[in-house]
Design a protein around this motif. Structure first.
Motif, PDB file in Angstrom:
ATOM      1  N   PHE A 142      18.704 -42.174  12.897  1.00  0.00           N
ATOM      2  CA  PHE A 142      17.972 -42.456  11.711  1.00  0.00           C
ATOM      3  C   PHE A 142      18.702 -43.992  11.039  1.00  0.00           C
ATOM      4  CE2 PHE A 142      17.197 -43.035   7.158  1.00  0.00           C
ATOM      5  CZ  PHE A 142      15.649 -43.800   7.428  1.00  0.00           C
ATOM      6  N   VAL A 143      19.435 -43.982  10.582  1.00  0.00           N
ATOM      7  CA  VAL A 143      20.276 -45.190  10.099  1.00  0.00           C
ATOM      8  C   VAL A 143      19.793 -46.361  11.172  1.00  0.00           C
ATOM      9  CG1 VAL A 143      22.320 -46.938   9.706  1.00  0.00           C
ATOM     10  CG2 VAL A 143      21.483 -44.581   8.156  1.00  0.00           C
ATOM     11  N   ARG A 144      20.374 -46.070  12.463  1.00  0.00           N
ATOM     12  CA  ARG A 144      20.260 -47.633  13.723  1.00  0.00           C
ATOM     13  C   ARG A 144      19.042 -47.273  14.150  1.00  0.00           C
ATOM     14  NH1 ARG A 144      25.814 -47.060  15.405  1.00  0.00           N
ATOM     15  NH2 ARG A 144      25.682 -48.306  16.679  1.00  0.00           N
ATOM     16  N   GLN A 145      18.179 -46.319  13.675  1.00  0.00           N
ATOM     17  CA  GLN A 145      16.432 -46.495  14.240  1.00  0.00           C
ATOM     18  C   GLN A 145      15.370 -47.247  13.433  1.00  0.00           C
ATOM     19  OE1 GLN A 145      15.063 -42.938  15.850  1.00  0.00           O
ATOM     20  NE2 GLN A 145      15.928 -43.009  18.082  1.00  0.00           N
ATOM     21  N   ALA A 146      15.763 -46.700  12.248  1.00  0.00           N
ATOM     22  CA  ALA A 146      15.061 -47.683  10.630  1.00  0.00           C
ATOM     23  C   ALA A 146      15.816 -48.987  10.619  1.00  0.00           C
ATOM     24  CB  ALA A 146      15.470 -47.050   9.386  1.00  0.00           C
ATOM     25  N   VAL A 147      17.069 -49.301  10.803  1.00  0.00           N
ATOM     26  CA  VAL A 147      17.395 -50.728  10.589  1.00  0.00           C
ATOM     27  C   VAL A 147      17.083 -52.210  11.727  1.00  0.00           C
ATOM     28  CG1 VAL A 147      19.647 -51.975  11.052  1.00  0.00           C
ATOM     29  CG2 VAL A 147      19.947 -50.071   9.550  1.00  0.00           C
TER      30      VAL A 147
END
Length: 399
Positions: free
Chosen positions: A369-374
């Motif tokens: 999630f972090v990688r996609q959201a960023v």
């Protein structure tokens, strides 16, 4: 040439270079031949990130810029961890040689080393590197002890081997070595069953449930914890059994929340909360981390799973996370970031991901999630676009 049509031309070029028809490509990414044709002709806009990643992996594209024409983003950087310091662990786990202990097998010494390795995982700023440095010798010693001991001492050593493999699963989680995650979970369960210890099996079931949930096998995720919980007696008066039973209730609760079964999810969570409240005040399991604090932070993730972001944020406002280790605090901040994402608040998302990163780099930089959201905020973050870009550089998403 509009950007959609430009994307379509690039997609067609990569598809033809890979020798795939539209029908084949569509089937591999779960779409129709007509969908692929429409994208290539510019009649459908460029897909969002999850579909871009599927297209890139199917076509053997290592950098999303080759598809999108924008930022250079290695596909592996988004879909999995860029690197994991686990080569020596892999060598030990894939070796079939009979272990030869370097010293007289000693179950107590081995179990003490397992305890120390778990302390490293919970306390070291870079937990993966820390446990990668001790796991090879630990696994060799544990397997040697099991091979040369017998009776109750052997069973206790087997339970310790299971705990060592749980650490291996933590090491390889969110890494390119997916097969090692499954192998770790399977070896842990086998060792726990060899120990004939319901408590060890309960812990192995907890870790297996993570894999089943991550792979979308929610029925199996629930079944494995239900079977293990049935062999525990939460009313036995034994703290260890109650804590592990409560931990399994949390696993069941999270599985139901992922499936959208709200009533069942909170019913299991209530059982976990009752178990935590029956434990001594301030109790926190030394390596499974079960206790009242863990129950409370799990509720935040469940609220986000069930699309109640406001409730998740309100729960978070009432929490004190100091009792939890840094990697668990980081995971909680990521759950809060998911809640802010659902409310459409990019400032909240960036703030919480930044807090997670300060708590634990390993957990944060490997979270999907972090990688996609960023990455999404780098392009669509408005006032926080520059902040998102800084995060992307730190995490290794951009170069």
């Amino acid at each position: 040439m509009n950007s959609s049509n430009s994307f379509g031309i690039r997609l067609r070029s990569h598809r033809e270079r890979a020798g795939k028809t539209r029908a084949v490509l569509g089937g591999l990414v779960g779409r129709s031949e007509e969908w692929v044709k429409a994208v290539e002709n510019g009649r459908i806009l460029q897909p969002r990130l999850p579909m871009l990643l599927r297209l890139a992996e199917v076509l053997g594209i290592t950098d999303l810029a080759d598809l999108t024409g924008n930022h250079s983003v290695p596909v592996a950087a988004v879909t999995k961890a860029a690197s994991t310091p686990g080569d020596a662990v892999i060598a030990v786990m894939t070796s079939h040689a009979r272990p030869t202990p370097t010293a007289e097998p000693n179950a107590e010494r081995f179990l003490g080393r397992v305890d120390h390795a778990w302390q490293l995982w919970h306390s070291a700023p870079a937990g993966k590197a820390a446990i990668a440095s001790v796991l090879p010798d630990l696994l060799i010693e544990g397997r040697g002890a099991v091979a040369h001991l017998d009776g109750q001492t052997r069973r206790r050593a087997s339970a310790g081997v299971a705990r060592a493999y749980h650490l291996a699963q933590q090491l390889f989680a969110f890494s390119p070595y997916t097969e090692m995650v499954w192998l770790s979970a399977d070896r842990a369960m086998s060792a726990a069953q060899d120990a004939d210890d319901p408590s060890a099996i309960a812990a192995a079931a907890w870790y297996y449930s993570h894999l089943y949930r991550a792979s979308g096998q929610l029925t199996k995720a629930y079944e494995v914890v239900e079977q293990a919980a049935a062999d525990l007696d939460p009313h036995s008066g034994q703290t260890e059994q109650l804590a592990r039973w409560g931990k399994l209730q949390l696993a069941a609760a999270r599985t139901h929340s992922k499936a959208g079964n709200e009533g069942l999810a909170w019913r299991c969570w209530d059982k976990a909360e009752q178990a935590a409240n029956a434990l001594p005040t301030g109790y926190l399991h030394p390596w499974l981390m079960f206790g009242a604090a863990e129950v409370a932070v799990t509720a935040i993730g469940m609220e986000a799973d069930l699309f109640h972001p406001g409730r998740a944020i309100r729960r978070a406002a009432r929490l004190e996370l100091g009792a939890l280790p840094a990697h668990r605090r980081a995971a909680t901040y990521i759950d809060i970031a998911r809640a802010y994402h659902l409310t459409g608040d990019p400032v909240g998302v960036v703030h919480m991901i930044s807090k997670a990163l300060r708590e634990n780099v390993d957990v944060t930089e490997r979270d999907l999630f972090v990688r996609q959201a960023v990455l999404d905020l780098v392009d669509n973050g408005g006032p926080v676009r520059d902040d998102a870009r800084e995060l992307a550089l730190v995490i290794g998403l951009l170069r």
